[in-house]
Motif scaffolding. Structure first.
Motif, PDB file in Angstrom:
ATOM      1  N   THR A   1     -15.723  16.808  10.308  1.00 46.46           N
ATOM      2  CA  THR A   1     -14.875  17.135  11.458  1.00 46.46           C
ATOM      3  C   THR A   1     -14.308  15.865  12.079  1.00 46.46           C
ATOM      4  O   THR A   1     -13.125  15.821  12.442  1.00 46.46           O
ATOM      5  CB  THR A   1     -15.660  17.961  12.493  1.00 46.46           C
ATOM      6  N   GLU A   2     -15.125  14.828  12.193  1.00 50.51           N
ATOM      7  CA  GLU A   2     -14.632  13.549  12.718  1.00 50.51           C
ATOM      8  C   GLU A   2     -13.491  13.027  11.858  1.00 50.51           C
ATOM      9  O   GLU A   2     -12.490  12.534  12.367  1.00 50.51           O
ATOM     10  CB  GLU A   2     -15.773  12.527  12.787  1.00 50.51           C
ATOM     11  N   PHE A   3     -13.639  13.130  10.532  1.00 53.53           N
ATOM     12  CA  PHE A   3     -12.568  12.691   9.633  1.00 53.53           C
ATOM     13  C   PHE A   3     -11.303  13.531   9.854  1.00 53.53           C
ATOM     14  O   PHE A   3     -10.208  12.998  10.000  1.00 53.53           O
ATOM     15  CB  PHE A   3     -13.007  12.787   8.165  1.00 53.53           C
ATOM     16  N   GLU A   4     -11.457  14.857   9.866  1.00 55.83           N
ATOM     17  CA  GLU A   4     -10.300  15.747  10.016  1.00 55.83           C
ATOM     18  C   GLU A   4      -9.556  15.505  11.328  1.00 55.83           C
ATOM     19  O   GLU A   4      -8.346  15.705  11.394  1.00 55.83           O
ATOM     20  CB  GLU A   4     -10.745  17.213   9.952  1.00 55.83           C
TER      21      GLU A   4
ATOM     22  N   PHE B   1     -12.108   9.032   3.329  1.00 57.33           N
ATOM     23  CA  PHE B   1     -13.245   9.901   3.645  1.00 57.33           C
ATOM     24  C   PHE B   1     -14.507   9.456   2.898  1.00 57.33           C
ATOM     25  O   PHE B   1     -15.603   9.414   3.471  1.00 57.33           O
ATOM     26  CB  PHE B   1     -12.915  11.366   3.321  1.00 57.33           C
ATOM     27  N   GLU B   2     -14.365   9.133   1.618  1.00 57.09           N
ATOM     28  CA  GLU B   2     -15.532   8.744   0.821  1.00 57.09           C
ATOM     29  C   GLU B   2     -16.188   7.472   1.348  1.00 57.09           C
ATOM     30  O   GLU B   2     -17.406   7.332   1.284  1.00 57.09           O
ATOM     31  CB  GLU B   2     -15.141   8.594  -0.649  1.00 57.09           C
ATOM     32  N   LYS B   3     -15.401   6.552   1.880  1.00 54.29           N
ATOM     33  CA  LYS B   3     -15.981   5.347   2.510  1.00 54.29           C
ATOM     34  C   LYS B   3     -16.829   5.738   3.706  1.00 54.29           C
ATOM     35  O   LYS B   3     -17.938   5.244   3.890  1.00 54.29           O
ATOM     36  CB  LYS B   3     -14.878   4.381   2.960  1.00 54.29           C
ATOM     37  N   GLN B   4     -16.307   6.632   4.537  1.00 54.14           N
ATOM     38  CA  GLN B   4     -17.043   7.086   5.714  1.00 54.14           C
ATOM     39  C   GLN B   4     -18.295   7.867   5.314  1.00 54.14           C
ATOM     40  O   GLN B   4     -19.368   7.676   5.887  1.00 54.14           O
ATOM     41  CB  GLN B   4     -16.142   7.950   6.608  1.00 54.14           C
TER      42      GLN B   4
END
Length: 179
Positions: free
Chosen positions: A108-111, A67-70
């Motif tokens: 939301t995209e990540f989840e 997530f942190e990369k994104q």
């Protein structure tokens, strides 16, 4: 039978609720202290009384690394607090230089990007009129969070207790194991 939930300290509902109150107080402090930034409160949705152990912590850290990369590809951010060892579940808090709606779109995209990421609960908060406001998926026209078992709206299944804790734990264990 899964082994994910064999280790860890069982949590009572009052302990989970007390932790929620502590999290809300911190979120309010962060939005008041940093009103020009968006706050992300990251935690996991883990069913049953065992909310944390080493496997759950490792999964949380691995997922948040992705997530942190994104997040870093789109926004400047910093981690501000981290409660990895809490028996009520690991948590991490971020301050983000970016509009709350755009941050919510990214969370939301990540989840939704893969099944295991659906265990993450990334709340997006901002300060509006000196109040902490949580940005919901539906406010942005995004779909409601779906149940891990049947695909219905997750809140409907949770409220009606449509699925047993054992059934949910089996699904969660499989998602974490295959991550």
């Amino acid at each position: 039978m899964n082994h994910l939930f064999e280790n860890g300290k069982p949590q009572s509902i009052p302990a989970v609720l007390a932790n929620r109150d502590r999290r809300v107080a911190l979120q309010n402090q962060l939005t008041a202290k940093y009103p020009d930034q968006t706050v992300i409160a990251a935690k996991l949705n883990i069913p049953g009384p065992i909310k944390n152990n080493q496997t759950i912590k490792d999964f949380f850290a691995a997922g948040l690394a992705v997530f942190e990369k994104q997040l870093g590809a789109k926004f400047q951010f910093r981690m501000t607090e981290q409660w990895l060892g809490e028996s009520t579940g690991p948590e991490r808090f971020y301050l983000v230089d970016g509009p709350a709606a755009q941050v919510k779109q990214l969370t939301t995209e990540f989840e939704e990007a893969q099944a295991a990421h659906r265990l993450f609960d990334l709340d997006v908060l901002s300060c509006q009129n000196d109040q902490t406001v949580s940005i919901s998926r539906t406010e942005l026209g995004l779909p409601k969070r779906q149940c891990l078992i049947c695909g219905r709206p997750a809140k409907e299944c949770a409220r009606s207790r449509r699925h047993s804790v054992a059934e949910l734990q089996d699904r969660v264990a499989a998602l974490i194991e295959n991550y």
